[in-house]
Design an enzyme around this catalytic site. Structure first.
Site, PDB file in Angstrom:
ATOM      1  N   SER A  62       0.804  -1.225   0.000  1.00 33.84           N
ATOM      2  CA  SER A  62       0.000   0.000   0.000  1.00 33.84           C
ATOM      3  C   SER A  62       0.833   1.270   0.000  1.00 33.84           C
ATOM      4  CB  SER A  62      -0.927   0.008   1.224  1.00 33.84           C
ATOM      5  OG  SER A  62      -0.178  -0.186   2.420  1.00 33.84           O
ATOM      6  N   HIS A 317      -0.881   5.745   6.772  1.00 31.96           N
ATOM      7  CA  HIS A 317      -0.334   5.614   5.420  1.00 31.96           C
ATOM      8  C   HIS A 317       0.064   7.006   4.910  1.00 31.96           C
ATOM      9  CE1 HIS A 317      -2.063   1.566   5.457  1.00 31.96           C
ATOM     10  NE2 HIS A 317      -1.288   1.313   4.406  1.00 31.96           N
TER      11      HIS A 317
END
Length: 423
Positions: A62, A317
């Site tokens: 990711s 993230h």
């Protein structure tokens, strides 16, 4: 007649010297001498981007797919969270690379090499299937899912800077280090390093001719030097994008990520890949930093079901700034590996000189007193002796014109002097 007038009239009219040099320059230009200095000069516009058109394959998890950033790639299963604004797409656009992006959120090392990854109720092929001998550039991020870092972060969420934890069944704990599985994470990293090393070996085998770049993970939790005033990063889990970790767990999480990043670097360098460091470089831009300065999202939690809160997948993230930061570092590394080579200047060809054939001396015929005629080969093209020394016709023309102009100037001065004497 006054001496002043004599001096004035014996001086050449103004502009004569300039006109003579202009005439000489014109002769030299026609003769082909002046342009020699400009021959072979290279323009900056002639330098092509050396990465343009290179085959680039992006693989990884990711942190490469750009989870939660910009526009989702409609040609890829949605569970992969692949963004058209992720760092591989930015890198390809900036360097003119021909991109094949197979990055997918949740990918572990085995999903890159041997095990198809489950997504959207189906599977996607192993990512190294996109590589072959014609691949020129590869970028990789892998390893974080081997530690299940997002799951760890969910377990470590706390109600205050001193606890307790808020996860189901964890209310009696004041630190996630009290959870045996999480406390053991540092001891699992060496084994994960071996898995990462085997993954790199498989990537090299699949792309034997590529230059391969491994990116580390940006800093998520700060170290002690980057804590805000007051020494605590804590913000409640109910605050969107907050940092809900105790003051004891924050340095623990930082140490885990640093150990993982060191392991990734060691394995990348052992494989002969280029390691692109991101951890130390983003130390002051962790999820604890102010929103405008952070490269990583804080924690977003869905409390729709109070007894089972769900952490949003974009938590912890890279945000848009972080993706741009990774793209910039990757671009610098790739551009350095493919330096611009300026075109070599075209050398001015040297005139080919054919030497005169050697003739053995012959004794003169006593009966002949007339001079020998000029050989036909020498008639009309000047002395062969001059040609043999490299003096060519255009230069002779230039020198001759210059000498002729000098004689005319001298003759003019003599005529003027005689007229003055007569007057």
């Amino acid at each position: 007649m006054s001496s002043a007038l004599t001096r004035r009239e014996s001086r050449p009219p103004r502009g004569d010297g300039l006109r003579r040099w202009v005439a000489l320059a014109a002769v030299l230009t026609v003769a082909g001498i002046a342009p020699v200095a400009l021959a072979g000069s290279a323009s900056a516009a002639d330098v092509a981007l050396p990465t343009a058109g290179l085959k680039y394959v992006a693989i990884g998890d990711s942190y490469s797919s750009g989870l939660g950033i910009g526009t989702v790639n409609p040609d890829v299963p949605s569970d992969c969270g692949q963004s058209l604004d992720n760092f591989p797409h930015q890198l390809a656009a900036n360097l003119g690379l021909d991109l094949t992006d197979v990055t997918c959120s949740g990918a572990q090392a085995e999903n890159l090499t041997t095990v198809p990854q489950p997504v959207n109720g189906s599977t996607v092929p192993v990512q190294t299937a996109a590589l072959d001998a014609s691949t020129d550039v590869v970028t990789i991020t892998v390893g974080g899912n081997g530690l299940k870092f997002t799951t760890v972060a969910a377990a470590c969420a706390a109600a205050t800077a001193n606890g307790p934890l808020v996860g189901p069944g964890l209310g009696a704990l004041t630190s996630c280090q009290q959870i045996p599985g999480i406390a053991a994470l540092p001891s699992r990293i060496p084994l994960l390093g071996q898995v990462i090393g085997a993954t790199y070996a498989a990537v090299r085998a699949a792309a034997p001719n590529a230059k391969i770049f491994v990116l580390g993970y940006p800093s998520i939790a700060p170290d002690a030097a980057d804590l805000p005033a007051g020494g605590s990063c804590f913000s409640p889990v109910t605050q969107p994008g907050g940092f809900p970790f105790t003051d004891a767990d924050t340095p623990f999480l930082h140490t885990i990520e640093q150990t993982l990043d060191d392991t990734v670097q060691t394995q990348a360098e052992a494989a002969g890949f280029t390691y692109v460091p991101t951890f130390a470089e983003s130390r002051g831009h962790s999820a604890c930093a102010p929103a405008a300065e952070s490269y990583v999202n804080g924690v977003f939690v869905d409390f729709t079901v109070p007894t089972s809160p769900v952490i949003d997948e974009k938590s912890l993230h890279p945000n848009a700034n972080g993706v741009g930061f990774m793209a910039q570092l990757a671009e610098t590394a790739v551009a350095k590996a493919f330096p611009v080579v300026a075109p070599q200047p075209t050398a001015t060809p040297t005139p080919t000189v054919t030497p005169e054939p050697s003739v053995s001396p012959v004794a003169p015929d006593p009966s002949t007193t007339a001079a020998a005629p000029v050989p036909a080969a020498d008639a009309g093209n000047g002395s062969s002796a001059l040609a043999a020394t490299g003096v060519f016709a255009p230069m002779l023309i230039a020198v001759g014109v210059f000498a002729f102009l000098a004689v005319l100037a001298g003759a003019g001065m003599m005529v003027a002097r005689r007229r003055l004497q007569r007057g």
